[in-house]
Design a protein around this motif. Structure first.
Motif, PDB file in Angstrom:
ATOM      1  N   ASN A   1       2.799  -2.975  12.394  1.00  0.00           N
ATOM      2  CA  ASN A   1       2.440  -3.849  11.270  1.00  0.00           C
ATOM      3  C   ASN A   1       2.997  -5.257  11.433  1.00  0.00           C
TER       4      ASN A   1
ATOM      5  N   THR B   1       0.502  -7.647  10.104  1.00  0.00           N
ATOM      6  CA  THR B   1      -0.083  -7.337   8.801  1.00  0.00           C
ATOM      7  C   THR B   1       0.382  -8.354   7.772  1.00  0.00           C
TER       8      THR B   1
ATOM      9  N   TYR C   1       3.494  -7.917   5.099  1.00  0.00           N
ATOM     10  CA  TYR C   1       4.233  -6.670   5.348  1.00  0.00           C
ATOM     11  C   TYR C   1       5.731  -6.943   5.392  1.00  0.00           C
TER      12      TYR C   1
ATOM     13  N   ASN D   1       0.461  -1.401   2.043  1.00  0.00           N
ATOM     14  CA  ASN D   1       1.191  -2.656   1.836  1.00  0.00           C
ATOM     15  C   ASN D   1       1.402  -2.948   0.349  1.00  0.00           C
TER      16      ASN D   1
END
Length: 269
Positions: free
Chosen positions: A27, A30, A33, A199
């Motif tokens: 992640n 991401t 995150y 998330n």
């Protein structure tokens, strides 16, 4: 066999830490995150008596001999420090300024709606009601909550933009007006939140919601930008190598114990 049991117990906990590191690495790109960290703690110690031959004790110590029974993951927490702000110039991308600020989203599970929180501000428009309206949603399709509930707009718009104060400005022809506004929540103790997947975070049942208030974005939202993950790739790679070496060491101790047991059996025979 005591050493083998100890090593096997520790290896199981090391595998959980490796899984956590792998989750962080996967992640690292991401949006919004937050990295997860874990600490180890020792399991119970076992007291071993110091009995000597014919009642004569060998070397005495105040607490006798104590042998540990392995280690476990003692505490897992989420690092809530802010990530880097990256410019995207996309009108529906918004990044939060304050570390304690969160967007609200509505998540429906098993027919029940629940309010959850996220730092990811990559929003999209999803058609609803036979394309007559559009809903502002997250990347997972969850409605974003504004001051008056989930944000729903008429679909006959020509342009939409989000202002740095959270207002959603809509243009239809030559007219522009504010038709909704994002509601930013400030949570005094963000580390008390628990992960909800995707998330997102939720407030645990045993944590009071008194420390959560709706606030005006100050100094303002970063419009046309997103907050990157706060995962430190160098730190995560270092942690992964340390856990792998510890796993290998415990695995080798089991192998050595097995070899020693084989030698003992040969001597007995």
């Amino acid at each position: 066999m005591r050493s083998s049991y100890l090593a096997a117990t520790t290896m199981g906990q090391l595998q959980q830490k490796l899984n956590l590191i792998g989750h962080n690495l996967s992640n690292s790109s991401t949006t919004g995150y937050k990295a997860r960290t874990a600490n180890f703690s020792s399991l119970l110690h076992q007291q071993i008596n110091q009995n000597g031959i014919d009642g004569e004790a060998p070397r005495q110590t105040p607490e006798g001999l104590r042998q540990g029974t392995g280690a476990k993951l003692g505490h897992t927490k989420v690092r809530m420090d802010a990530g880097t702000i990256t410019q995207t110039e996309r009108p529906l991308d918004v990044a939060l300024s304050g570390e304690k600020h969160f967007f609200q989203v509505q998540v429906t599970e098993n027919g029940a709606a629940e309010t959850q929180y996220t730092r990811a501000g990559n929003f999209y428009l999803q058609p609803i009601n036979n394309n007559q309206q559009v809903s502002l949603v997250t990347a997972q399709g969850n409605p974003v909550i504004g001051e008056n509930g989930p944000i729903v707009l008429q679909s006959d718009m020509d342009e939409i933009s989000i202002q740095d104060n959270g207002n959603i400005l809509v243009r239809r022809g030559e007219q522009q007006q504010v038709e909704a506004s994002l509601e930013v929540m400030e949570i005094d103790r963000p580390r008390s939140l628990e992960t909800a997947g995707g998330n997102r975070y939720r407030i645990p049942d045993n944590v009071p919601a008194a420390g959560m208030t709706a606030v005006a974005p100050d100094p303002g939202l970063h419009v046309g930008a997103l907050e990157s993950s706060n995962v430190d790739m160098g730190e995560e790679m270092t942690n992964m190598l340390e856990m792998q070496r510890a796993y290998q060491m415990n695995s080798q101790s089991i192998s050595m114990g097995d070899q020693m047991a084989g030698l003992i059996n040969q001597l007995r025979s």
